[in-house]
Design a protein around this motif. Sequence first.
Motif, PDB file in Angstrom:
ATOM      1  N   PHE A 129       0.784  -1.230   0.000  1.00 31.14           N
ATOM      2  CA  PHE A 129       0.000   0.000   0.000  1.00 31.14           C
ATOM      3  C   PHE A 129       0.817   1.283   0.000  1.00 31.14           C
ATOM      4  O   PHE A 129       0.271   2.363  -0.222  1.00 31.14           O
ATOM      5  CB  PHE A 129      -0.949  -0.001   1.202  1.00 31.14           C
ATOM      6  CG  PHE A 129      -1.841  -1.219   1.241  1.00 31.14           C
ATOM      7  CD1 PHE A 129      -2.734  -1.474   0.206  1.00 31.14           C
ATOM      8  CD2 PHE A 129      -1.764  -2.128   2.274  1.00 31.14           C
ATOM      9  CE1 PHE A 129      -3.544  -2.607   0.222  1.00 31.14           C
ATOM     10  CE2 PHE A 129      -2.569  -3.255   2.303  1.00 31.14           C
ATOM     11  CZ  PHE A 129      -3.463  -3.496   1.269  1.00 31.14           C
ATOM     12  N   GLN A 130       2.137   1.167   0.236  1.00 32.76           N
ATOM     13  CA  GLN A 130       2.978   2.355   0.190  1.00 32.76           C
ATOM     14  C   GLN A 130       4.023   2.278  -0.913  1.00 32.76           C
ATOM     15  O   GLN A 130       4.302   3.285  -1.572  1.00 32.76           O
ATOM     16  CB  GLN A 130       3.675   2.576   1.538  1.00 32.76           C
ATOM     17  CG  GLN A 130       4.540   3.845   1.587  1.00 32.76           C
ATOM     18  CD  GLN A 130       5.105   4.111   2.966  1.00 32.76           C
ATOM     19  OE1 GLN A 130       4.642   3.582   3.964  1.00 32.76           O
ATOM     20  NE2 GLN A 130       6.133   4.950   3.033  1.00 32.76           N
ATOM     21  N   VAL A 131       4.588   1.089  -1.129  1.00 32.58           N
ATOM     22  CA  VAL A 131       5.667   0.948  -2.098  1.00 32.58           C
ATOM     23  C   VAL A 131       5.129   0.691  -3.511  1.00 32.58           C
ATOM     24  O   VAL A 131       5.517   1.380  -4.466  1.00 32.58           O
ATOM     25  CB  VAL A 131       6.635  -0.180  -1.687  1.00 32.58           C
ATOM     26  CG1 VAL A 131       7.783  -0.282  -2.679  1.00 32.58           C
ATOM     27  CG2 VAL A 131       7.164   0.056  -0.278  1.00 32.58           C
ATOM     28  N   ALA A 132       4.257  -0.311  -3.665  1.00 39.46           N
ATOM     29  CA  ALA A 132       3.753  -0.678  -4.996  1.00 39.46           C
ATOM     30  C   ALA A 132       3.099   0.477  -5.745  1.00 39.46           C
ATOM     31  O   ALA A 132       3.280   0.594  -6.965  1.00 39.46           O
ATOM     32  CB  ALA A 132       2.787  -1.860  -4.878  1.00 39.46           C
ATOM     33  N   PRO A 133       2.352   1.377  -5.098  1.00 38.18           N
ATOM     34  CA  PRO A 133       1.771   2.496  -5.843  1.00 38.18           C
ATOM     35  C   PRO A 133       2.805   3.468  -6.391  1.00 38.18           C
ATOM     36  O   PRO A 133       2.482   4.292  -7.254  1.00 38.18           O
ATOM     37  CB  PRO A 133       0.882   3.190  -4.787  1.00 38.18           C
ATOM     38  CG  PRO A 133       0.552   2.125  -3.807  1.00 38.18           C
ATOM     39  CD  PRO A 133       1.799   1.286  -3.732  1.00 38.18           C
ATOM     40  N   GLU A 134       4.052   3.371  -5.892  1.00 33.51           N
ATOM     41  CA  GLU A 134       5.105   4.285  -6.325  1.00 33.51           C
ATOM     42  C   GLU A 134       6.048   3.679  -7.360  1.00 33.51           C
ATOM     43  O   GLU A 134       6.732   4.407  -8.075  1.00 33.51           O
ATOM     44  CB  GLU A 134       5.936   4.734  -5.111  1.00 33.51           C
ATOM     45  CG  GLU A 134       5.152   5.441  -4.022  1.00 33.51           C
ATOM     46  CD  GLU A 134       4.777   6.856  -4.421  1.00 33.51           C
ATOM     47  OE1 GLU A 134       5.349   7.365  -5.397  1.00 33.51           O
ATOM     48  OE2 GLU A 134       3.903   7.436  -3.750  1.00 33.51           O
ATOM     49  N   MET A 135       6.115   2.342  -7.426  1.00 34.00           N
ATOM     50  CA  MET A 135       7.087   1.694  -8.311  1.00 34.00           C
ATOM     51  C   MET A 135       6.591   0.311  -8.715  1.00 34.00           C
ATOM     52  O   MET A 135       5.524  -0.129  -8.282  1.00 34.00           O
ATOM     53  CB  MET A 135       8.455   1.594  -7.614  1.00 34.00           C
ATOM     54  CG  MET A 135       8.432   0.906  -6.254  1.00 34.00           C
ATOM     55  SD  MET A 135      10.045   0.943  -5.389  1.00 34.00           S
ATOM     56  CE  MET A 135      10.172   2.690  -4.965  1.00 34.00           C
ATOM     57  N   THR A 136       7.368  -0.374  -9.551  1.00 35.49           N
ATOM     58  CA  THR A 136       6.973  -1.700 -10.022  1.00 35.49           C
ATOM     59  C   THR A 136       7.141  -2.731  -8.914  1.00 35.49           C
ATOM     60  O   THR A 136       7.823  -2.488  -7.913  1.00 35.49           O
ATOM     61  CB  THR A 136       7.827  -2.119 -11.220  1.00 35.49           C
ATOM     62  OG1 THR A 136       9.193  -2.300 -10.788  1.00 35.49           O
ATOM     63  CG2 THR A 136       7.788  -1.073 -12.328  1.00 35.49           C
TER      64      THR A 136
END
Length: 493
Positions: free
Chosen positions: A118-125
């Motif tokens: 919910f924090q990392v995946a929305p920003e990168m692959t």
Amino acid sequence: MTQSQVEPRTSPEAAGTGSRPPAGRSWLDRYFHISDRGSTLAQEVRGGVTTFMAMAYIVLLNPVILSVPDVTGARLDPGQLTTATAFAAAATTLAMGVLGNVPLALAAGLGVSAVVAFQVAPEMTWGNAMGMCVIYGAMIILLVVTGLRELIMNAIPLAMKHAITMGIGLFVALIGLVQAGFVTSMGGPGGVAGAKPLQLGTQDQLTGWPVLMFSVTVLLIFLLQVRRVPGAILIGIVGGTVLAAIVHQFAGLSVKDWGGLNAPEITGSVVSAPDFGLLGIVSFDGMGDVGAITVGVIVFTLVLAGFFDAMGTIIGIGQQAGLADKDGRMPGLNKALAIDGAGGVVGGFAGASGQTVFVESTAGVGDGARTGFASVITGLGFTLCLFFTPLAQLIPTQVAAAALVVIGSMMLSNAKHIDWNDPATSVPVFLTTVLMPFTYSITAGIAAGVIAYVAIKAVQGRWREPGWLMWVLSLVFLVYFSLSPIEGWLGVK
């Protein structure tokens, strides 16, 4: 209890005499020091199986958490996620057992997986997200190699260690109650229109067979413990599963009735071929596109979650298992701590997110586990999950949750060691204990306790007493609690 080759305080190894153990014991006994720690092979097997049964749900739950799309809209394959989750848990738990020789099981940390999803995946692959897990794991290993992680653990006052144990006990019990549906959320921050945030069952009443199976299992385990029956927790879980299977069959229940995860039924083949399609998904290219500050905040968050959640769990279980000395210190921590840190690296490369020590290890310790051989048994259970995933679904989450409630009650016995008349002790202990379940975060409880402890000592004019490391920790935790305004000030999303 997370020490590598931790010996009981009365054993020759613990005393540093270098004496050889008595002859005539099996090589397993000698290697894992089973007799030295007052355990037996059967006891270790039972404890290992109990831990596996209490945390087998992660094989099904972790893929659900990581099912969200990344910044490109891509999603991970559920079957591959299941394989990755079981593989990473098996590898790290076996390593903890064989190399660390402590009854600690590792699997994908729910807190870490939530941050990744919910924090990392929305920003990168997804490849970059798993790369972040590798980075945070490497940083924790660096802290272990430099001795800083063990130094931090040993700097925590004994009363705080007891508080961590009690806090985890309440936290574990609440997790069990929530997983069983005995306690549910009213929804939304602060509840619905000012209503209470938690409630008994649904609309303040218990409904459905699964909750009843949980209640019966909890009562069964407690009754067996009162009668001092060996393996009470394992017997209770097995008995609860058998009863649940009977109810499931004759009451005409469906998987949905059991929460959509584990149900006491098998449909189709019990054998499934593992799919290692996510192995090596890690990618470090393109991380810079999201900005150095964002990457730094993500790494900081992951390190905090992986570091202090595991630290609290290790201390709590070590206290429960009686593997700590009179000051609450557990000698020989570094090897096991390194394996815990390596869990981030292994989980990232496996495609399962970072692995960390699981609170559910308390279930096995409560059932007698004292050595790494119990972790070997737990690791073999996850290995079997690679090929027999349908069997992992036989143990309803509600039945396994009963063990967590029982263990939680056992961990509260540490309250007898606290001087409740001394505010310098009781206030930090109280905050540490209650904030773990109230915030659903081990890290938050430790953070509040450390800050309160240092602040009270300073007000008392005893500011040197906590030591420089506790002061540094308090500053780090102040930043932890202030991350949101800091991110806003720095312009981070």
